[in-house]
Design an enzyme around this catalytic site. Structure first.
Site, PDB file in Angstrom:
ATOM      1  N   GLY A  11      -2.395   7.035   9.288  1.00  0.00           N
ATOM      2  CA  GLY A  11      -1.731   7.913   8.399  1.00  0.00           C
ATOM      3  C   GLY A  11      -0.207   7.518   7.851  1.00  0.00           C
ATOM      4  O   GLY A  11       0.440   7.111   8.936  1.00  0.00           O
ATOM      5  N   ARG A  72      -6.642   2.609   7.160  1.00  0.00           N
ATOM      6  CA  ARG A  72      -7.349   2.547   8.737  1.00  0.00           C
ATOM      7  C   ARG A  72      -8.398   1.635   8.502  1.00  0.00           C
ATOM      8  O   ARG A  72      -9.414   1.917   8.096  1.00  0.00           O
ATOM      9  CB  ARG A  72      -7.957   4.017   9.027  1.00  0.00           C
ATOM     10  CG  ARG A  72      -6.721   4.999   9.021  1.00  0.00           C
ATOM     11  CD  ARG A  72      -7.276   6.255   9.770  1.00  0.00           C
ATOM     12  NE  ARG A  72      -6.578   7.594   9.406  1.00  0.00           N
ATOM     13  CZ  ARG A  72      -5.467   7.815   9.972  1.00  0.00           C
ATOM     14  NH1 ARG A  72      -5.003   7.278  11.217  1.00  0.00           N
ATOM     15  NH2 ARG A  72      -4.730   9.059   9.658  1.00  0.00           N
ATOM     16  N   ASP A 103      -0.609   5.029  17.231  1.00  0.00           N
ATOM     17  CA  ASP A 103      -1.595   4.272  18.424  1.00  0.00           C
ATOM     18  C   ASP A 103      -2.762   3.411  17.950  1.00  0.00           C
ATOM     19  O   ASP A 103      -2.850   2.432  18.648  1.00  0.00           O
ATOM     20  CB  ASP A 103      -1.857   5.250  19.527  1.00  0.00           C
ATOM     21  CG  ASP A 103      -2.587   6.364  19.059  1.00  0.00           C
ATOM     22  OD1 ASP A 103      -2.798   6.336  17.800  1.00  0.00           O
ATOM     23  OD2 ASP A 103      -3.208   7.266  19.892  1.00  0.00           O
ATOM     24  N   THR A 126       4.367   7.878  12.647  1.00  0.00           N
ATOM     25  CA  THR A 126       3.485   8.763  12.538  1.00  0.00           C
ATOM     26  C   THR A 126       4.056  10.008  12.730  1.00  0.00           C
ATOM     27  O   THR A 126       5.085  10.388  13.358  1.00  0.00           O
ATOM     28  CB  THR A 126       2.505   8.858  13.808  1.00  0.00           C
ATOM     29  OG1 THR A 126       1.798   9.946  13.763  1.00  0.00           O
ATOM     30  CG2 THR A 126       2.965   8.451  15.021  1.00  0.00           C
ATOM     31  N   ASP A 128       3.091  12.628  13.912  1.00  0.00           N
ATOM     32  CA  ASP A 128       2.576  13.297  15.212  1.00  0.00           C
ATOM     33  C   ASP A 128       3.380  13.393  16.199  1.00  0.00           C
ATOM     34  O   ASP A 128       3.335  14.294  17.156  1.00  0.00           O
ATOM     35  CB  ASP A 128       0.987  12.838  15.506  1.00  0.00           C
ATOM     36  CG  ASP A 128      -0.036  13.104  14.478  1.00  0.00           C
ATOM     37  OD1 ASP A 128       0.171  14.032  13.570  1.00  0.00           O
ATOM     38  OD2 ASP A 128      -0.988  12.623  14.642  1.00  0.00           O
ATOM     39  N   ASP A 130       3.445  11.478  18.829  1.00  0.00           N
ATOM     40  CA  ASP A 130       2.785  11.259  20.069  1.00  0.00           C
ATOM     41  C   ASP A 130       2.598   9.948  20.620  1.00  0.00           C
ATOM     42  O   ASP A 130       1.535   9.518  21.330  1.00  0.00           O
ATOM     43  CB  ASP A 130       1.381  11.811  19.966  1.00  0.00           C
ATOM     44  CG  ASP A 130       0.383  11.047  18.921  1.00  0.00           C
ATOM     45  OD1 ASP A 130       1.298  10.223  18.104  1.00  0.00           O
ATOM     46  OD2 ASP A 130      -0.729  11.213  18.537  1.00  0.00           O
ATOM     47  N   ARG A 172      -4.294  15.840  15.550  1.00  0.00           N
ATOM     48  CA  ARG A 172      -5.479  15.769  15.888  1.00  0.00           C
ATOM     49  C   ARG A 172      -5.611  15.788  17.395  1.00  0.00           C
ATOM     50  O   ARG A 172      -6.289  16.307  17.943  1.00  0.00           O
ATOM     51  CB  ARG A 172      -6.082  14.427  15.286  1.00  0.00           C
ATOM     52  CG  ARG A 172      -7.473  14.291  15.384  1.00  0.00           C
ATOM     53  CD  ARG A 172      -8.250  13.183  14.536  1.00  0.00           C
ATOM     54  NE  ARG A 172      -7.159  12.004  14.430  1.00  0.00           N
ATOM     55  CZ  ARG A 172      -7.157  11.099  13.344  1.00  0.00           C
ATOM     56  NH1 ARG A 172      -8.132  11.245  12.471  1.00  0.00           N
ATOM     57  NH2 ARG A 172      -6.273  10.265  13.187  1.00  0.00           N
TER      58      ARG A 172
HETATM   59  O1  F6P Z   1      -2.118  10.529  12.740  1.00  0.00           O
HETATM   60  C1  F6P Z   1      -1.386  11.422  11.627  1.00  0.00           C
HETATM   61  C2  F6P Z   1      -2.362  12.230  11.064  1.00  0.00           C
HETATM   62  O2  F6P Z   1      -1.677  12.999  10.200  1.00  0.00           O
HETATM   63  C3  F6P Z   1      -2.840  13.400  12.040  1.00  0.00           C
HETATM   64  O3  F6P Z   1      -1.992  14.610  12.363  1.00  0.00           O
HETATM   65  C4  F6P Z   1      -4.118  13.890  11.291  1.00  0.00           C
HETATM   66  O4  F6P Z   1      -4.989  14.374  12.046  1.00  0.00           O
HETATM   67  C5  F6P Z   1      -4.535  12.612  10.657  1.00  0.00           C
HETATM   68  O5  F6P Z   1      -3.386  11.714  10.453  1.00  0.00           O
HETATM   69  C6  F6P Z   1      -5.231  12.619   9.276  1.00  0.00           C
HETATM   70  O6  F6P Z   1      -5.748  11.509   8.756  1.00  0.00           O
HETATM   71  P1  F6P Z   1      -6.253  11.237   7.454  1.00  0.00           P
HETATM   72  O7  F6P Z   1      -5.274  11.388   6.251  1.00  0.00           O
HETATM   73  O8  F6P Z   1      -6.981   9.945   7.377  1.00  0.00           O
HETATM   74  O9  F6P Z   1      -7.481  12.264   7.209  1.00  0.00           O
END
Ligand code: F6P
Length: 324
Positions: A11, A72, A103, A126, A128, A130, A172
């Protein structure tokens, strides 16, 4: 080391561009040739690798998203995919990699390093927050400020209509965004994946706060085990079963991933980007460059991926105290 490539994966996060800029310019400053890989590991497999001069990163320090695009990659999870990726790097003479992401990005980088030995350093990108091995991740500060702006607006309308709002923020697997937004946004409660909050506790909290307040806000992290904010709202509404109470839900979604990075994120991104390149020059590999207590720290990918960064218990307590 003469040729280093940089990629962004997973992301996107505000500040990734500032990090790319720091990587490219630090490398050029030290006399290296710098390359950009488009679309993360997918682009590595597809050979979307191009040389980057200093001007390629002009005027991006302030921009959200990532000029290198992100993805991804499913193919990079396979041995065959990684073999092709390695061949592509060989073709371009790439001797070192900087992988900006979370991660998932570091898991891919670690496996690739173990298989092919191309020195790789990660930068924590990120929203997040995390990632073990850094106090903050690139994009987190911007994301919470974006979310807080939205929450402030929701509070205005919630107060005007005496409503109970459930607001879902991203995360998430992590409640960092929810906790910061819960505290900064004056929420009655936060619901996060790291700690269990039962529906009964939510109902009791709302009943309690309705004695002193006319409107309420509950911030829910996307990954909470009770479900999405919409699902939790429906369940709580059914339990309370009172037609005079007005429930609403707002999912902030990808708005949290965009926008110009804050000053704090630009600074963090620039420092991590420089540290990644200088780390590679000094023989570091298979690790992430993060910032802990204002100092650059290199943490093995293994630790970044397997160790968790716990939420601050004092902050959780503070939310409880301030929401009476
Ligand atoms: O990992 C970052 C993040 O923004 C999470 O908080 C979220 O769950 C996820 O990416 C959403 O990913 P995508 O944009 O692929 O739906």
């Amino acid at each position: 080391m003469k040729k280093i490539a940089v990629l962004t994966s997973g992301g996107d996060a505000p500040g990734m561009n500032a990090c790319i800029r720091a990587v490219v310019r630090t490398g050029i400053f030290h006399g290296m040739e710098m390359y950009g890989i488009m679309y993360g590991y997918d682009g590595m497999i597809n050979g979307e690798i191009q040389k980057m001069e200093s001007h390629a990163v002009s005027n991006i320090v302030q921009r959200g998203g990532t000029i290198l695009k992100s993805a991804r990659s499913e193919k990079f999870r396979t041995k065959e995919g990684r073999k092709i990726a390695y061949e592509q790097l060989q073709k371009h003479g790439i001797e070192g990699l900087v992988a900006i992401g979370g991660d998932g990005t570091f898991t891919g980088a670690k496996v690739f390093y173990e298989e092919y030995g191309i020195p790789t350093i990660g930068c924590p990108g990120t929203i997040d927050n995390d990632i073990y091995g850094t106090d903050f991740t690139i994009g987190f500060d911007t994301a919470i400020n974006t979310a807080l702006e939205a929450i402030d607006k929701i509070r205005d309308t919630a107060a005007a209509h005496d409503r109970i709002f459930f607001i879902e923020v991203m995360g998430r697997d992590s409640g960092y965004i929810a906790v910061e937004c819960g505290l900064g946004g004056g929420a009655e409660m936060v619901m996060v994946p790291e700690t269990k909050t039962t529906l009964h506790e939510v109902v009791e909290k709302l009943k309690g706060s309705r004695k002193t307040k006319t409107s309420s806000v509950i911030v829910v992290a996307e990954g909470d085990e009770e479900g999405s904010a919409a699902e939790i709202m429906e369940k709580v509404k059914n339990i309370i079963n009172d037609d005079t109470k007005d429930f609403k839900v707002t999912t902030l979604g990808h708005i949290q991933r965009g926008g110009n990075p804050t000053g704090k994120d630009r600074m963090l991104a620039s420092r991590c980007g420089m540290a990644a390149v200088e780390g590679l020059m000094n023989g570091q590999a298979n690790c992430m460059a993060g910032i802990i207590h204002d100092e650059v720290v290199y943490t093995s990918f293994e630790d970044c991926i397997t160790k968790s960064k716990p939420l601050n218990k004092d902050t959780l307590k503070l939310i409880e105290i301030l929401s009476i």
